[in-house]
Design a protein around this motif. Structure first.
Motif, short mmCIF file in Angstrom:
data_model
loop_
_atom_site.label_atom_id
_atom_site.label_comp_id
_atom_site.label_asym_id
_atom_site.label_seq_id
_atom_site.Cartn_x
_atom_site.Cartn_y
_atom_site.Cartn_z
N ASP A 10 1.14 5.33 6.51
CA ASP A 10 1.40 4.03 7.14
C ASP A 10 2.89 3.73 7.20
OD1 ASP A 10 -1.24 3.26 7.76
OD2 ASP A 10 -1.60 2.70 5.68
N GLU B 67 4.99 5.00 10.19
CA GLU B 67 4.97 4.31 11.48
C GLU B 67 6.23 3.49 11.70
OE1 GLU B 67 2.48 4.52 13.98
OE2 GLU B 67 1.95 6.22 12.70
N ALA B 68 6.79 2.96 10.63
CA ALA B 68 8.00 2.15 10.73
C ALA B 68 9.25 2.93 10.33
CB ALA B 68 7.87 0.90 9.85
N GLU C 130 9.78 6.57 11.15
CA GLU C 130 9.50 7.91 11.66
C GLU C 130 10.72 8.82 11.54
OE1 GLU C 130 7.32 10.12 15.46
OE2 GLU C 130 7.38 7.93 15.32
N TYR D 169 -3.87 15.85 10.29
CA TYR D 169 -3.37 14.78 11.15
C TYR D 169 -2.66 15.30 12.40
CZ TYR D 169 -4.37 10.72 8.19
OH TYR D 169 -5.00 9.71 7.49
N ARG E 105 -1.82 11.48 16.60
CA ARG E 105 -1.82 10.09 17.07
C ARG E 105 -1.05 9.15 16.14
NH1 ARG E 105 -8.11 9.48 19.21
NH2 ARG E 105 -7.85 10.78 21.08
N SER E 106 -0.40 9.72 15.14
CA SER E 106 0.39 8.90 14.21
C SER E 106 1.77 9.52 14.06
CB SER E 106 -0.30 8.85 12.85
OG SER E 106 -0.32 10.15 12.25
N ALA E 107 2.69 8.73 13.55
CA ALA E 107 4.04 9.24 13.30
C ALA E 107 3.99 10.39 12.29
CB ALA E 107 4.93 8.11 12.78
N TYR E 108 3.20 10.22 11.26
CA TYR E 108 3.04 11.29 10.27
C TYR E 108 2.56 12.57 10.94
CZ TYR E 108 0.81 13.95 6.50
OH TYR E 108 0.40 14.95 5.64
N PRO F 160 -1.60 0.30 9.80
CA PRO F 160 -0.52 0.57 10.76
C PRO F 160 -0.67 1.91 11.48
CG PRO F 160 0.37 -0.32 8.72
CD PRO F 160 -1.09 -0.06 8.46
N ALA F 161 -1.10 2.94 10.77
CA ALA F 161 -1.24 4.26 11.37
C ALA F 161 -2.70 4.54 11.72
CB ALA F 161 -0.73 5.34 10.41
#
Length: 297
Positions: free
Chosen positions: A75, A78-79, A81, A113, A132-135, A260-261
């Motif tokens: 999570d 996401e903020a 990256e 992921y 689909r996530s920053a991670y 968030p993610a």
């Protein structure tokens, strides 16, 4: 066969500690934490890999790097990256380049992921990526960096890892069982719980293969606990092992607990390539969980 010397960046994490715990007369393990080995610092990486290679040569061992370092705060990524990219992509790029220059093989750990999570059957290792996530994006970029480095390198994707140390889902649910009368847990995300101790043994088995030039033809492999479940099913199994009433755990949907993610709804990974390479598959996740609790004090 000569023993191996293993450098484990990310030695302070739960997988890094599990790898260090597997050290033996045949397997020498050095597992520095991020304060000692910063993968984004080329000089630090060059010194660590050079020391590994020279020490192994002097001891008559074969050197190999198993990279367990990662930014795993899904999570928070996401903020942040850029920070996640530095650790999950730039770091592996530097590490792979140094390994290539020193002719040291590399095993790099990645994640479920990197897939979109919309499958209905286990993802084969060669399935198209779609994070689909920053991670997930940063881990996919790390895979690309390693595979494009020219190093003798293998990617091992895994999922839902929990270990004896650090923060993880099993420890969180164990704590919440004591704190709450009832829990609601997501039942529409499916994956394969993987015990870090089992994964560590598997990674070292692979490492012992690649140092002899007998590494799998497939450079991307999946290695997870056998079987699959949902977070709800996993939690009920945890409660059962704790001697608690599993009916205290009720199912809910991902939409009930927005994060968030985005989480992959389906992230079961096929271990077919792992088996085809002649590597031992991990035991079923339920068996591993029972063993985990049997050894907790």
């Amino acid at each position: 066969m000569a023993g191996i010397s293993v450098l484990v960046p990310g030695g302070g994490g739960q997988l890094g500690r599990a790898l260090a715990a597997r050290a033996s007369d045949e397997v020498e393990v050095h597992a520095p934490g991020s304060a000692e080995l910063d993968l984004t610092d080329t000089g630090s990486v060059l010194e660590a890999v050079s020391t590994l290679a020279e020490g192994a040569a002097a001891a008559g061992r074969r050197p190999v790097v198993v990279n367990a370092a990662a930014y795993t705060a899904v999570d928070a990524a996401e903020a942040d990256e850029n920070r996640a990219f530095a650790i999950n992509a730039d770091g592996p790029r530097v590490l792979a380049a140094v390994c290539s220059s020193r002719r040291v093989p590399l095993v790099h750990v990645s994640t479920d992921y990197v897939f979109p999570g919309d499958a209905t059957e286990p993802y084969p290792a060669g399935a198209p990526l779609g994070p689909r996530s920053a991670y997930g994006r940063t881990k996919a970029a790390g895979e690309d960096a390693v595979l494009g480095s020219g190093a003798s390198a293998w990617i091992v994707r895994t999922s839902w890892v929990y270990g004896d140390t650090g923060s993880n889902f099993v420890k969180t649910m164990t704590r919440l069982e004591k704190e709450r009368d009832a829990l609601s847990v997501v039942d529409d995300q499916r994956g394969s719980p993987t015990y870090a101790g089992d994964l560590a043994g598997a990674l070292l088995e692979l490492a012992a293969r690649v140092v002899t030039g007998d590494g799998p033809a497939s450079r991307v492999l999946h290695c997870t606990g056998g079987g699959d479940t949902t977070w709800f099913g996993f939690t009920r199994a945890i409660f059962t092992e704790l001697g608690a009433d599993p009916s205290r755990v009720s199912p809910c949907t991902t939409a009930d607990f927005p994060r968030p993610a985005p989480r992959p709804a389906y992230s079961v990974l096929s271990n077919e390539e792992w088996r085809a390479a002649g590597l031992a598959p991990l035991r079923h996740w339920e068996e591993a969980l029972k063993d985990y609790f049997a050894h907790q004090s």
